[in-house]
Design a protein around this motif. Structure first.
Motif, PDB file in Angstrom:
ATOM      1  N   SER A   1      -4.014  -4.876   1.807  1.00 14.38           N
ATOM      2  CA  SER A   1      -3.498  -3.562   1.450  1.00 14.38           C
ATOM      3  C   SER A   1      -2.009  -3.660   1.114  1.00 14.38           C
ATOM      4  O   SER A   1      -1.531  -3.079   0.139  1.00 14.38           O
ATOM      5  CB  SER A   1      -3.713  -2.588   2.609  1.00 14.38           C
ATOM      6  N   ALA A   2      -1.285  -4.414   1.927  1.00 14.80           N
ATOM      7  CA  ALA A   2       0.163  -4.513   1.719  1.00 14.80           C
ATOM      8  C   ALA A   2       0.488  -5.273   0.435  1.00 14.80           C
ATOM      9  O   ALA A   2       1.297  -4.834  -0.383  1.00 14.80           O
ATOM     10  CB  ALA A   2       0.805  -5.213   2.917  1.00 14.80           C
TER      11      ALA A   2
ATOM     12  N   SER B   1       2.550  -0.490   2.678  1.00 15.45           N
ATOM     13  CA  SER B   1       1.567   0.620   2.669  1.00 15.45           C
ATOM     14  C   SER B   1       1.801   1.561   3.850  1.00 15.45           C
ATOM     15  O   SER B   1       0.836   2.070   4.439  1.00 15.45           O
ATOM     16  CB  SER B   1       0.125   0.104   2.735  1.00 15.45           C
TER      17      SER B   1
ATOM     18  N   TYR C   1      -3.796   4.273  -9.381  1.00 17.13           N
ATOM     19  CA  TYR C   1      -3.753   2.821  -9.145  1.00 17.13           C
ATOM     20  C   TYR C   1      -4.895   2.101  -9.900  1.00 17.13           C
ATOM     21  O   TYR C   1      -4.660   1.086 -10.553  1.00 17.13           O
ATOM     22  CB  TYR C   1      -3.834   2.577  -7.640  1.00 17.13           C
TER      23      TYR C   1
ATOM     24  N   VAL D   1      -2.896   4.400   5.834  1.00 19.95           N
ATOM     25  CA  VAL D   1      -3.802   3.278   5.587  1.00 19.95           C
ATOM     26  C   VAL D   1      -3.825   2.320   6.776  1.00 19.95           C
ATOM     27  O   VAL D   1      -4.892   1.989   7.325  1.00 19.95           O
ATOM     28  CB  VAL D   1      -3.379   2.512   4.313  1.00 19.95           C
TER      29      VAL D   1
ATOM     30  N   GLY E   1       0.136  -6.149  -3.044  1.00 20.43           N
ATOM     31  CA  GLY E   1      -0.501  -5.537  -4.215  1.00 20.43           C
ATOM     32  C   GLY E   1       0.407  -5.644  -5.417  1.00 20.43           C
ATOM     33  O   GLY E   1       1.293  -6.503  -5.469  1.00 20.43           O
ATOM     34  N   LEU E   2       0.181  -4.734  -6.348  1.00 22.30           N
ATOM     35  CA  LEU E   2       0.966  -4.785  -7.583  1.00 22.30           C
ATOM     36  C   LEU E   2       2.456  -4.637  -7.287  1.00 22.30           C
ATOM     37  O   LEU E   2       3.294  -5.204  -7.977  1.00 22.30           O
ATOM     38  CB  LEU E   2       0.495  -3.678  -8.530  1.00 22.30           C
ATOM     39  N   GLY E   3       2.784  -3.871  -6.232  1.00 20.36           N
ATOM     40  CA  GLY E   3       4.182  -3.648  -5.868  1.00 20.36           C
ATOM     41  C   GLY E   3       4.921  -4.949  -5.579  1.00 20.36           C
ATOM     42  O   GLY E   3       6.108  -5.077  -5.855  1.00 20.36           O
ATOM     43  N   ASN E   4       4.209  -5.937  -5.026  1.00 22.28           N
ATOM     44  CA  ASN E   4       4.868  -7.208  -4.693  1.00 22.28           C
ATOM     45  C   ASN E   4       5.287  -7.957  -5.942  1.00 22.28           C
ATOM     46  O   ASN E   4       6.246  -8.696  -5.948  1.00 22.28           O
ATOM     47  CB  ASN E   4       3.916  -8.119  -3.904  1.00 22.28           C
TER      48      ASN E   4
ATOM     49  N   PHE F   1       6.854   0.938   0.536  1.00 20.97           N
ATOM     50  CA  PHE F   1       5.718   0.922  -0.383  1.00 20.97           C
ATOM     51  C   PHE F   1       4.925  -0.359  -0.185  1.00 20.97           C
ATOM     52  O   PHE F   1       3.697  -0.359  -0.144  1.00 20.97           O
ATOM     53  CB  PHE F   1       6.212   1.013  -1.829  1.00 20.97           C
ATOM     54  N   SER F   2       5.660  -1.459  -0.021  1.00 23.63           N
ATOM     55  CA  SER F   2       4.996  -2.742   0.050  1.00 23.63           C
ATOM     56  C   SER F   2       4.133  -2.867   1.300  1.00 23.63           C
ATOM     57  O   SER F   2       3.079  -3.489   1.261  1.00 23.63           O
ATOM     58  CB  SER F   2       6.039  -3.855   0.010  1.00 23.63           C
TER      59      SER F   2
HETATM   60  N1  PFF Z   1       1.268  -1.909  -0.803  1.00 24.44           N
HETATM   61  C1  PFF Z   1       0.706  -1.812  -2.113  1.00 24.44           C
HETATM   62  C2  PFF Z   1       1.532  -2.620  -3.095  1.00 24.44           C
HETATM   63  O1  PFF Z   1       2.564  -3.189  -2.713  1.00 24.44           O
HETATM   64  O2  PFF Z   1       1.151  -2.663  -4.249  1.00 24.44           O
HETATM   65  C3  PFF Z   1       0.571  -0.412  -2.630  1.00 24.44           C
HETATM   66  C4  PFF Z   1       0.055   0.586  -1.649  1.00 24.44           C
HETATM   67  C5  PFF Z   1      -1.197   0.410  -1.067  1.00 24.44           C
HETATM   68  C6  PFF Z   1       0.835   1.662  -1.324  1.00 24.44           C
HETATM   69  C7  PFF Z   1      -1.655   1.321  -0.124  1.00 24.44           C
HETATM   70  C8  PFF Z   1       0.377   2.581  -0.410  1.00 24.44           C
HETATM   71  C9  PFF Z   1      -0.855   2.408   0.174  1.00 24.44           C
HETATM   72  F1  PFF Z   1      -1.274   3.285   1.026  1.00 24.44           F
END
Ligand code: PFF
Length: 684
Positions: free
Chosen positions: A24-25, A247, A105, A252, A27-30, A244-245
């Motif tokens: 979950s952590a 989550s 997303y 979640v 993801g695209l944000g990384n 954000f990274s």
């Molecule tokens: N953490 C995920 C990322 O870095 O892409 C994005 C994300 C997932 C944000 C789940 C919030 C969430 F609840």
């Protein structure tokens, strides 16, 4: 509130849970958030605020969410209600904004599917990638391909772009099958969706590093520009990115922990997840910048040099323009781009379904409805609402909504409310004891201070600062209304969604759930003695005074000596009140006695006071720090000595950090201590 021990589905193994949370952590944000921010805000210097944010805010908050979820065995809304019956709306708020994320997303995953399809087609037909092109012209080509040919061209089904719609449905079908059998299956799927992108990322990093010119890219990425540390915005972006990274704030992690076995570790798992997330971001940056350095070398050899800083963009621009362009310049382009987009899909899918799972669990826990009915309905609603982003203006709309969710009224605000709610209106000690009793290592009382005082002050400052920015933008005709006074439709819809989320959250919390009755029966009758009322009132009065002193500053925002004195006095009074109220809760909120409600209110007011004081200071500071460009490293073809040191320190931190966590975990298994299952105390 009494812990309701019940039969709840659990993750198969500890590894399943840890990997799912990492999934979950990570993801695209990384990949498109972290490297770009690091590059834009000081290179290696950005790591200082980021690491501080990760260890002082990210991991402690992760522990808080895990502990609450595990203690209550409930998804966010119910969990917050059990912490304090008036707090259910906090859980719903996060969940509803989480739902807003899953409307867009999967659209990004849909783009990845299309680009992966293009790469496959190029492999089979032997043709060039459709976005390929040479030199500076090639960058324009890649951009044109994404924005004009892909997003706005091709076949349409009504107002919807046919190919993207098809891929969007595919993404939802995939997500559906990942979670339809519950978390046991998720715990197995993540053994694939977490290591696979790691392996591909490593391959891309090694390949990038072995390209000629890669060091030039790395110099861009890492060479520190220490002056950026003086700019408050550097710190602000670092803190936002950590949130954000990891989550955090969308319920979640809390929901995932609610499915953990009763004896599972909490603290060590949170540390492992935080460090693994950081490691992925950092290595992702190496892969991206080394490849871009390689591209810069190839294009300058061919006599058509492309300046690196023109290519690098954040967000979708990085994943669908800059990086595909860079790959297209190198041998075996189609294969590498196939690996890249497949990696993005595996990175993003587990983040996407984690949000779906948290919304699903929230609804199922509250209503008692059947999961196998709610999930398909939710998926259809998700596809339906996702249609907004499949239109011709879809991407800009997606950007606006994402900006809202991750902006003022999203992460910063919910994170703040979450900390205030749990820190000041429930018994934090119970959550800390709960985490400590089953964890490989224990948290000290400093954690209470972090959750109740430090983190709310930091998040409060971030919140007021974003609010201040919004007001400035509104006045400049860049937010909600343009310079001609016309409403900006995207902003208005975004703002509308934020307001609706809040109203809906409160409404949902007012609906009675079938669990209410059982809970009432289980609730213990406790007699608590109200204590230290006069101290509580004193703390409250101090906070009010701090606020009153503050008003003159608001009236004359330009700082001069007189206002600085006001500011200083207000800050000091606020800090005194905050520490006093915190002390009262620490001393008297123990289940036998109860501190006065004034102490709680005083604490919250003091947080607001201090945050606004800090905002004024930071805004004044921002004005003073000149906008420096990143140190020009255009001609650097090797890393500076400082960058080597930074690289070394980060790797030592990651390796020793993870090593320490695993050592603690192994130590705990070896000792096999019987769990100190003390009687679980009520949370409020
Ligand atoms: N953490 C995920 C990322 O870095 O892409 C994005 C994300 C997932 C944000 C789940 C919030 C969430 F609840």
């Amino acid at each position: 509130m009494q812990l309701l021990e019940e039969q709840r589905e659990t993750w198969g193994t500890r590894g399943g849970f840890v990997l799912a949370a990492i999934g979950s952590a990570v993801g695209l944000g990384n990949l498109w958030g972290f490297p770009y921010k690091l590059y834009s805000y000081g290179g290696g210097a950005f790591l200082i605020p980021y690491i501080i944010a990760m260890f002082c805010i990210g991991i402690p908050l992760l522990i808080l969410e895990f502990s609450l979820g595990h203690f209550t065995q409930r998804a966010a809304p119910d969990a917050f209600r059990r912490a304090n019956k008036r707090l259910e709306f906090v859980g719903w708020w996060g969940i509803i904004l989480g739902f807003v994320i899953i409307t867009y997303y999967p659209t990004i995953l849909a783009y990845c599917f299309s680009y992966m399809g293009d790469s496959l087609a190029a492999i089979f037909t032997g043709a060039a990638l459709p976005w390929a092109g040479e030199g500076a012209e090639g960058v324009r080509n890649a951009s044109k391909y994404f924005f004009e040919d892909y997003l706005a061209g091709g076949e349409y089904i009504g107002p919807f772009r046919g190919e993207i719609l098809f891929m969007l449905i595919l993404a939802w079908i995939l997500m559906y099958f990942c979670i339809f059998r519950g978390v046991k299956l998720v715990g197995k799927i993540v053994w694939l969706t977490v290591p696979l992108p790691w392996i591909m990322l490593l391959i891309l990093a090694i390949r990038g590093l072995t390209l000629e010119g890669s060091m030039k890219g790395l110099a861009f990425y890492l060479d520190p520009d220490w002056t950026q540390l003086a700019k408050p915005s550097t710190w602000r972006f670092a803190f936002g990115q950590v949130f954000f990274s990891l989550s955090l704030a969308f319920g979640v992690m809390l929901t995932y922990a609610s499915f953990l076995h009763r004896k599972s570790d909490i603290n060590n798992n949170a540390a492992i997840i935080g460090i693994a997330d950081f490691a992925t971001s950092f290595i992702g940056g190496i892969a991206i910048f080394a490849t871009i350095g390689g591209m810069a070398h190839v294009t300058s050899q061919a006599g058509q040099p492309v300046p690196v800083n023109e290519v690098i963009k954040g967000g979708p621009g990085l994943a669908f323009v800059a990086f595909p362009y860079a790959l297209a310049q190198l041998p075996g382009a189609a294969w590498w781009s196939l690996i890249f987009f497949f990696m993005l899909i595996t990175l993003g899918i587990d983040s996407a379904f984690s949000i779906t799972e948290s919304v699903l669990a929230g609804i199922v826990d509250k209503t008692g409805w059947r999961r196998d009915i709610v999930l398909p309905v939710m998926s259809l609603v998700g596809i339906g609402t996702g249609l907004m982003y499949v239109t011709i203006d879809g991407l800009s709309f997606l950007g606006t909504i994402d900006g809202f969710v991750n902006g003022t009224w999203g992460i910063a605000f919910i994170g703040l409310i979450e900390c205030v709610a749990l820190g000041w209106f429930s018994r934090l000690d119970v959550l800390r004891d709960h985490a400590n009793e089953r964890s490989d290592w224990r948290l000290g009382r400093w954690w209470n201070l972090l959750i109740r005082v430090m983190i709310p002050v930091v998040l409060g400052t971030l919140f007021f600062w974003s609010l201040y920015d919004n007001v400035q933008e509104y006045n400049a005709g860049k937010f909600l209304r343009d310079i001609n006074g016309q409403w900006i439709i995207n902003d208005c819809v975004g703002m509308g969604i934020m307001v609706l989320a809040c109203v809906l959250a409160v409404t949902m919390s007012l609906i009675r759930s079938p669990h209410d009755k059982t809970e009432k029966q289980a609730r213990q009758q406790r007699i608590e003695i109200a204590s230290a009322r006069s101290w509580g009132i004193a703390g409250f009065v101090l906070a009010c005074l701090a606020g009153l002193i503050f008003i003159p500053i608001f009236l004359f925002v330009n700082t001069n000596a007189k206002e600085e004195a006001f500011l200083f006095a207000s800050f000091l009074l606020g800090a005194a009140s905050l520490l006093m109220c915190h002390g009262l809760l620490e001393r008297f909120d123990n289940g036998v006695s109860r501190p006065s409600g004034f102490a709680r209110l005083g604490g919250v007011m003091a947080i607001v006071d201090i945050s606004v004081c800090l905002l004024v200071i930071l805004v004044a500071l921002s004005g003073k720090v000149a906008d420096t460009q990143k140190t020009p490293v255009e001609h650097a073809d090797h890393l500076s000595q400082t960058s080597y040191i930074i690289l070394g320190v980060v790797f030592v931190l990651i390796v020793f950090g993870l090593g320490w966590c695993f050592w603690k975990a192994i130590g705990a298994v070896a000792k096999n201590e019987p769990e100190q299952q003390s009687e679980e105390e009520p949370l409020s």
